[in-house]
Design a protein around this motif. Structure first.
Motif, PDB file in Angstrom:
ATOM      1  N   GLY A  13       0.740  -1.121  -0.004  1.00  0.00           N
ATOM      2  CA  GLY A  13       0.014  -0.130   0.110  1.00  0.00           C
ATOM      3  C   GLY A  13       0.832   1.413   0.013  1.00  0.00           C
ATOM      4  N   MET A  14       0.083   2.457  -0.274  1.00  0.00           N
ATOM      5  CA  MET A  14       0.800   3.685  -0.392  1.00  0.00           C
ATOM      6  C   MET A  14      -0.116   4.717   0.063  1.00  0.00           C
ATOM      7  SD  MET A  14       2.373   3.731  -4.257  1.00  0.00           S
ATOM      8  CE  MET A  14       3.530   4.971  -4.058  1.00  0.00           C
ATOM      9  N   LYS A  15       0.381   5.861   0.845  1.00  0.00           N
ATOM     10  CA  LYS A  15      -0.403   6.976   1.214  1.00  0.00           C
ATOM     11  C   LYS A  15      -0.701   7.812  -0.198  1.00  0.00           C
ATOM     12  CE  LYS A  15       2.470   9.091   3.807  1.00  0.00           C
ATOM     13  NZ  LYS A  15       2.897  10.258   4.780  1.00  0.00           N
ATOM     14  N   SER A  20      -0.539  10.857  -0.890  1.00  0.00           N
ATOM     15  CA  SER A  20       0.288  11.813  -1.168  1.00  0.00           C
ATOM     16  C   SER A  20       1.672  10.892  -1.883  1.00  0.00           C
ATOM     17  CB  SER A  20       1.191  12.590   0.160  1.00  0.00           C
ATOM     18  OG  SER A  20       1.167  11.552   1.042  1.00  0.00           O
ATOM     19  N   GLU A  21       1.912   9.773  -1.617  1.00  0.00           N
ATOM     20  CA  GLU A  21       2.787   9.217  -2.054  1.00  0.00           C
ATOM     21  C   GLU A  21       2.474   8.602  -3.719  1.00  0.00           C
ATOM     22  OE1 GLU A  21       5.057   6.588   1.446  1.00  0.00           O
ATOM     23  OE2 GLU A  21       3.256   5.848   0.683  1.00  0.00           O
ATOM     24  N   LEU A  22       1.333   8.380  -3.745  1.00  0.00           N
ATOM     25  CA  LEU A  22       0.791   8.070  -4.945  1.00  0.00           C
ATOM     26  C   LEU A  22       0.774   9.293  -6.064  1.00  0.00           C
ATOM     27  CD1 LEU A  22      -2.490   5.990  -4.731  1.00  0.00           C
ATOM     28  CD2 LEU A  22      -0.802   5.531  -6.176  1.00  0.00           C
ATOM     29  N   SER A  23       0.303  10.474  -5.504  1.00  0.00           N
ATOM     30  CA  SER A  23       0.409  11.527  -6.550  1.00  0.00           C
ATOM     31  C   SER A  23       1.753  11.958  -6.759  1.00  0.00           C
ATOM     32  CB  SER A  23      -0.380  12.905  -5.910  1.00  0.00           C
ATOM     33  OG  SER A  23       0.329  13.206  -4.456  1.00  0.00           O
ATOM     34  N   THR A  24       2.827  11.933  -5.757  1.00  0.00           N
ATOM     35  CA  THR A  24       4.043  12.059  -6.025  1.00  0.00           C
ATOM     36  C   THR A  24       4.652  11.022  -7.235  1.00  0.00           C
ATOM     37  OG1 THR A  24       4.651  13.012  -3.745  1.00  0.00           O
ATOM     38  CG2 THR A  24       6.471  12.236  -5.110  1.00  0.00           C
ATOM     39  N   ARG A  50     -13.134   6.386  -7.219  1.00  0.00           N
ATOM     40  CA  ARG A  50     -13.730   5.426  -8.243  1.00  0.00           C
ATOM     41  C   ARG A  50     -13.173   4.030  -8.163  1.00  0.00           C
ATOM     42  NH1 ARG A  50     -12.106  10.070 -11.117  1.00  0.00           N
ATOM     43  NH2 ARG A  50     -13.931  11.562 -11.021  1.00  0.00           N
ATOM     44  N   LEU A  51     -11.897   3.827  -8.126  1.00  0.00           N
ATOM     45  CA  LEU A  51     -11.409   2.463  -7.695  1.00  0.00           C
ATOM     46  C   LEU A  51     -11.953   1.855  -6.417  1.00  0.00           C
ATOM     47  CD1 LEU A  51      -7.624   2.970  -8.725  1.00  0.00           C
ATOM     48  CD2 LEU A  51      -9.435   1.687 -10.028  1.00  0.00           C
ATOM     49  N   VAL A  52     -11.992   2.591  -5.479  1.00  0.00           N
ATOM     50  CA  VAL A  52     -12.862   2.113  -4.239  1.00  0.00           C
ATOM     51  C   VAL A  52     -14.267   1.546  -4.505  1.00  0.00           C
ATOM     52  CG1 VAL A  52     -13.469   2.383  -1.913  1.00  0.00           C
ATOM     53  CG2 VAL A  52     -11.055   3.349  -2.769  1.00  0.00           C
ATOM     54  N   SER A  53     -14.999   2.402  -5.267  1.00  0.00           N
ATOM     55  CA  SER A  53     -16.346   2.312  -5.619  1.00  0.00           C
ATOM     56  C   SER A  53     -16.347   0.914  -6.523  1.00  0.00           C
ATOM     57  CB  SER A  53     -17.083   3.425  -5.862  1.00  0.00           C
ATOM     58  OG  SER A  53     -16.507   3.557  -7.355  1.00  0.00           O
ATOM     59  N   GLU A  54     -15.403   0.461  -7.018  1.00  0.00           N
ATOM     60  CA  GLU A  54     -15.428  -0.461  -8.068  1.00  0.00           C
ATOM     61  C   GLU A  54     -14.899  -1.753  -7.224  1.00  0.00           C
ATOM     62  OE1 GLU A  54     -13.065   1.106 -11.453  1.00  0.00           O
ATOM     63  OE2 GLU A  54     -14.701   2.089 -12.201  1.00  0.00           O
ATOM     64  N   GLY A  55     -14.599  -1.536  -6.074  1.00  0.00           N
ATOM     65  CA  GLY A  55     -13.872  -2.572  -5.220  1.00  0.00           C
ATOM     66  C   GLY A  55     -12.461  -3.140  -5.667  1.00  0.00           C
ATOM     67  N   LEU A  56     -11.829  -2.207  -6.265  1.00  0.00           N
ATOM     68  CA  LEU A  56     -10.232  -2.786  -6.928  1.00  0.00           C
ATOM     69  C   LEU A  56      -9.470  -1.987  -5.887  1.00  0.00           C
ATOM     70  CD1 LEU A  56     -11.126  -1.798 -10.677  1.00  0.00           C
ATOM     71  CD2 LEU A  56     -11.110  -4.067  -9.494  1.00  0.00           C
ATOM     72  N   ALA A  57      -9.740  -1.057  -5.011  1.00  0.00           N
ATOM     73  CA  ALA A  57      -8.845  -0.683  -4.162  1.00  0.00           C
ATOM     74  C   ALA A  57      -9.515  -0.223  -2.767  1.00  0.00           C
ATOM     75  CB  ALA A  57      -8.222   0.666  -4.779  1.00  0.00           C
ATOM     76  N   GLU A  58      -8.689  -0.140  -1.682  1.00  0.00           N
ATOM     77  CA  GLU A  58      -9.150  -0.090  -0.587  1.00  0.00           C
ATOM     78  C   GLU A  58      -8.393   1.105   0.274  1.00  0.00           C
ATOM     79  OE1 GLU A  58      -9.247  -3.743   1.736  1.00  0.00           O
ATOM     80  OE2 GLU A  58      -6.937  -3.747   1.636  1.00  0.00           O
ATOM     81  N   ARG A  59      -9.201   2.104   1.092  1.00  0.00           N
ATOM     82  CA  ARG A  59      -8.535   3.031   1.891  1.00  0.00           C
ATOM     83  C   ARG A  59      -8.694   2.386   3.288  1.00  0.00           C
ATOM     84  NH1 ARG A  59     -11.403   6.852  -0.859  1.00  0.00           N
ATOM     85  NH2 ARG A  59     -10.328   8.689  -1.433  1.00  0.00           N
ATOM     86  N   THR A  60      -7.556   2.597   3.886  1.00  0.00           N
ATOM     87  CA  THR A  60      -7.396   2.228   5.331  1.00  0.00           C
ATOM     88  C   THR A  60      -6.890   3.041   6.149  1.00  0.00           C
ATOM     89  OG1 THR A  60      -6.660  -0.094   4.560  1.00  0.00           O
ATOM     90  CG2 THR A  60      -6.594   0.333   7.050  1.00  0.00           C
ATOM     91  N   ASN A  61      -7.340   3.317   7.296  1.00  0.00           N
ATOM     92  CA  ASN A  61      -6.950   4.442   8.300  1.00  0.00           C
ATOM     93  C   ASN A  61      -5.393   4.332   8.872  1.00  0.00           C
ATOM     94  OD1 ASN A  61      -9.829   4.909   8.355  1.00  0.00           O
ATOM     95  ND2 ASN A  61      -8.957   6.846   9.008  1.00  0.00           N
ATOM     96  N   LEU A  83      -3.935   4.584   4.086  1.00  0.00           N
ATOM     97  CA  LEU A  83      -2.951   3.609   3.305  1.00  0.00           C
ATOM     98  C   LEU A  83      -4.040   3.289   2.212  1.00  0.00           C
ATOM     99  CD1 LEU A  83      -0.422   2.482   3.295  1.00  0.00           C
ATOM    100  CD2 LEU A  83      -1.493   0.480   4.517  1.00  0.00           C
ATOM    101  N   VAL A  84      -3.511   3.282   0.934  1.00  0.00           N
ATOM    102  CA  VAL A  84      -4.407   2.905  -0.259  1.00  0.00           C
ATOM    103  C   VAL A  84      -3.749   1.591  -0.638  1.00  0.00           C
ATOM    104  CG1 VAL A  84      -5.516   3.411  -2.463  1.00  0.00           C
ATOM    105  CG2 VAL A  84      -4.754   5.351  -0.929  1.00  0.00           C
ATOM    106  N   ARG A  85      -4.628   0.618  -0.833  1.00  0.00           N
ATOM    107  CA  ARG A  85      -4.225  -0.811  -1.094  1.00  0.00           C
ATOM    108  C   ARG A  85      -4.894  -1.361  -2.255  1.00  0.00           C
ATOM    109  NH1 ARG A  85      -2.646  -3.596   4.456  1.00  0.00           N
ATOM    110  NH2 ARG A  85      -4.329  -2.651   4.665  1.00  0.00           N
TER     111      ARG A  85
END
Lengths: 154, 154
Positions: B63-65, B67-71, B86-97, B106-108
């Motif tokens: 996973g990445m933050k 800000s790490e993704l945008s950099t 959109r990726l989260v709503s499609e079930g392809l990615a998830e956000r974790t606190n 943390l996006v994974r």
DNA sequence: TTTGAAAAATTGATATATAAAGTAAATTTT
DNA sequence: AAAATTTACTTTATATATCAATTTTTCAAA
């Protein structure tokens, strides 16, 4: 058919190296676009797409058709419509009906646009020169050749 | 101060050559993006920005933050927010606190996303390999080096 | 430890972009 | 020449992108 395992490994390495080049091209392009965008906004209150279109028209004072613009800039037709709309409303470009083909327009830079671009293109050249300061003449030539090779495909 | 006229001409030629490289980089990049966009839409009903983000997450399963993704992708922060949404709503990615920093996420990539990307990245490698078929291993290495040189500036 | 500045994300406004559909004019076919 | 295609461009819908402003948290300094 290629069944030689050594060749397969070589091919795979080459493919991965090409992928690395593509990813670095993307990063470098976005980086340069970011710098140019900042300069254009802070110095001229304009945007990169507008500059790109106007720079093209500046280099071709006799004008271009909409479709020639989109082909030259490698963007969609509808995109050019919108950007040219704004340039026209700002008095920097003008649309003229073509007598030879009534479906088409001839888009031209205006005198106001020309004066502005005379200054902007000089600065633009300097911005690029600084950003590409580590690129030698030999490397630039090689780079151009590589870019042309890529675009020749499909 | 440089007052030698021969040097000035040389410098000017170099600057113009660098500008040519930049314009060709732009064209090549847009060309490749266009081809990839078509493949992704027709074959997977998805878009290039979504693929770029998901490919990054696929390459970093821990996973990445945001800000790490945008950099990493050289795009703005706000941009990543929307694409990840959109990726989260499609079930392809998830956000974790993140417990370590409550401002960050943390996006994974999800398992569903991983399975999809296992296939997509293989195809992506092939698309690039075809588009870059005229680029030799030596040229690729040189090209990568040039791109890194450019990005090192400012 | 309270204050102030910096950092991480999101949000809202605006401008690009593309794709697909639509319009009108020019070309080609039959 | 009437019909079918193609071409040039616009329009609409949707998805990116950036920027500036805002929120929440962290970090640093007084």
């Amino acid at each position: 058919m290629n069944t030689d395992s050594q060749t397969e490994i070589t091919d795979d390495n080459l493919a991965r190296q090409r992928l690395r080049l593509w990813l670095q091209m993307l990063k470098a392009t976005r980086h340069v676009e970011g710098v140019l965008r900042d300069e254009l906004r802070s110095g001229y209150d304009t945007t990169l797409p507008r500059f790109d279109v106007l720079a093209t028209l500046h280099a071709t004072p006799e004008g271009m058709k909409m479709s020639e613009l989109s082909t030259h800039l490698v963007v969609s037709n509808g995109n050019v419509t919108g950007v040219v709309d704004r340039l026209v409303s700002e008095g920097l470009a003008e649309r003229t009906n073509m007598e030879s083909d009534r479906r088409a327009f001839l888009v031209r830079i205006t005198e106001k646009g020309r004066v502005l671009m005379d200054e902007m293109t000089a600065n633009h050249l300097e911005w690029i020169d600084k950003l590409f300061a580590d690129v030698t003449e030999t490397d630039a030539a090689r780079g151009i050749s590589i870019m042309l090779d890529i675009r020749r495909k499909s």
